[in-house]
Design a protein around this motif. Structure first.
Motif, PDB file in Angstrom:
ATOM      1  N   PHE A  36       0.855  -1.176   0.000  1.00  0.00           N
ATOM      2  CA  PHE A  36       0.000   0.000   0.000  1.00  0.00           C
ATOM      3  C   PHE A  36       0.892   1.227   0.000  1.00  0.00           C
ATOM      4  CE2 PHE A  36      -4.341  -1.561   0.837  1.00  0.00           C
ATOM      5  CZ  PHE A  36      -4.060  -2.886   1.126  1.00  0.00           C
ATOM      6  N   ARG A  37       0.328   2.373  -0.295  1.00  0.00           N
ATOM      7  CA  ARG A  37       1.092   3.616  -0.218  1.00  0.00           C
ATOM      8  C   ARG A  37       0.201   4.734   0.275  1.00  0.00           C
ATOM      9  NH1 ARG A  37       2.090   4.770  -6.714  1.00  0.00           N
ATOM     10  NH2 ARG A  37      -0.067   5.376  -7.226  1.00  0.00           N
ATOM     11  N   GLN A  38       0.843   5.718   0.881  1.00  0.00           N
ATOM     12  CA  GLN A  38       0.116   6.865   1.394  1.00  0.00           C
ATOM     13  C   GLN A  38       0.889   8.132   1.087  1.00  0.00           C
ATOM     14  OE1 GLN A  38      -0.935   6.647   5.560  1.00  0.00           O
ATOM     15  NE2 GLN A  38      -2.601   8.122   5.282  1.00  0.00           N
ATOM     16  N   GLU A  43      -5.411   9.345   1.669  1.00  0.00           N
ATOM     17  CA  GLU A  43      -5.617   8.083   2.367  1.00  0.00           C
ATOM     18  C   GLU A  43      -4.673   7.017   1.813  1.00  0.00           C
ATOM     19  OE1 GLU A  43     -10.258   8.574   3.746  1.00  0.00           O
ATOM     20  OE2 GLU A  43      -9.598   6.767   2.713  1.00  0.00           O
ATOM     21  N   ARG A  44      -4.429   6.014   2.645  1.00  0.00           N
ATOM     22  CA  ARG A  44      -3.609   4.898   2.210  1.00  0.00           C
ATOM     23  C   ARG A  44      -4.332   4.158   1.085  1.00  0.00           C
ATOM     24  NH1 ARG A  44      -0.698   1.436   6.833  1.00  0.00           N
ATOM     25  NH2 ARG A  44      -0.267   3.613   7.395  1.00  0.00           N
ATOM     26  N   GLU A  45      -3.612   3.839   0.034  1.00  0.00           N
ATOM     27  CA  GLU A  45      -4.235   3.184  -1.105  1.00  0.00           C
ATOM     28  C   GLU A  45      -3.502   1.907  -1.498  1.00  0.00           C
ATOM     29  OE1 GLU A  45      -4.163   5.664  -4.595  1.00  0.00           O
ATOM     30  OE2 GLU A  45      -1.981   5.612  -4.749  1.00  0.00           O
ATOM     31  N   TYR A  93       5.531   3.898   1.289  1.00  0.00           N
ATOM     32  CA  TYR A  93       5.069   2.578   0.867  1.00  0.00           C
ATOM     33  C   TYR A  93       5.127   1.615   2.043  1.00  0.00           C
ATOM     34  CZ  TYR A  93       4.906   3.984  -3.997  1.00  0.00           C
ATOM     35  OH  TYR A  93       4.575   4.606  -5.188  1.00  0.00           O
ATOM     36  N   TYR A  94       4.039   0.887   2.239  1.00  0.00           N
ATOM     37  CA  TYR A  94       3.922  -0.068   3.332  1.00  0.00           C
ATOM     38  C   TYR A  94       3.668  -1.469   2.783  1.00  0.00           C
ATOM     39  CZ  TYR A  94       2.986   4.112   6.168  1.00  0.00           C
ATOM     40  OH  TYR A  94       3.059   5.327   6.787  1.00  0.00           O
ATOM     41  N   GLN A 109      -7.147  -1.896   2.995  1.00  0.00           N
ATOM     42  CA  GLN A 109      -6.116  -1.885   4.031  1.00  0.00           C
ATOM     43  C   GLN A 109      -6.630  -2.532   5.311  1.00  0.00           C
ATOM     44  OE1 GLN A 109      -5.254   1.860   6.017  1.00  0.00           O
ATOM     45  NE2 GLN A 109      -6.828   2.871   4.758  1.00  0.00           N
ATOM     46  N   TRP A 115       1.719  -5.105   9.467  1.00  0.00           N
ATOM     47  CA  TRP A 115       2.223  -4.002   8.649  1.00  0.00           C
ATOM     48  C   TRP A 115       3.698  -3.778   8.904  1.00  0.00           C
ATOM     49  CZ3 TRP A 115      -0.627  -1.373   5.027  1.00  0.00           C
ATOM     50  CH2 TRP A 115      -2.001  -1.630   5.012  1.00  0.00           C
ATOM     51  N   GLY A 118       6.979   1.115   6.786  1.00  0.00           N
ATOM     52  CA  GLY A 118       6.895   2.099   5.719  1.00  0.00           C
ATOM     53  C   GLY A 118       8.256   2.544   5.240  1.00  0.00           C
TER      54      GLY A 118
END
Length: 125
Positions: A36-38, A43-45, A93-94, A109, A115, A118
């Motif tokens: 995912f990325r923020q 918002e995190r996407e 990026y997560y 998410q 998790w 990041g």
């Protein structure tokens, strides 16, 4: 379970990079792992996901054709290789993993309970 993301950095538009996520602990029965990325103020996407035992891959439309998610089985490491980077790819990026996520919600998410910390990716134009 512990996830450790690395590989971010500063890159020029059009360049490429590879993110890594080292997984430890009870990972053998993960259903999916994902990236995912923020971006700031957003918002995190969802970016991409990999069926941990099976290899099926999924991508967000925004990165399709530019990103490749993969796994090193021996090292229990998840990768995200991205090329043709754009300024809009700038984000933290997560990596994430779950034993319970199912295909219908793998882009959410909230379906992931593990998790990484990041890693920052900054793309300059």
């Amino acid at each position: 379970v512990q996830l450790q993301a690395s590989g971010g950095g500063a890159v020029e538009a059009g360049g490429s990079l590879r993110l890594s996520c080292a997984a430890s602990g009870r990972t053998f029965d993960f259903r999916y792992m994902a990236w995912f990325r923020q971006a700031p103020g957003k918002e995190r996407e969802f970016v991409s996901a990999l069926k941990w035992n099976g290899g099926t891959t999924y991508y967000a439309d925004s990165v399709k054709g530019r990103a490749t998610i993969s796994r090193n089985n021996a090292k229990d490491t998840l990768y995200l290789h991205m090329n043709a980077l754009r300024s809009e790819d700038t984000a933290v990026y997560y990596c994430a993993g779950s034993h319970t996520v199912i295909q219908s919600n793998l882009r959410s998410q909230f379906a992931y309970n593990y998790w990484g910390q990041g890693t920052q990716v900054t793309v300059s134009s």
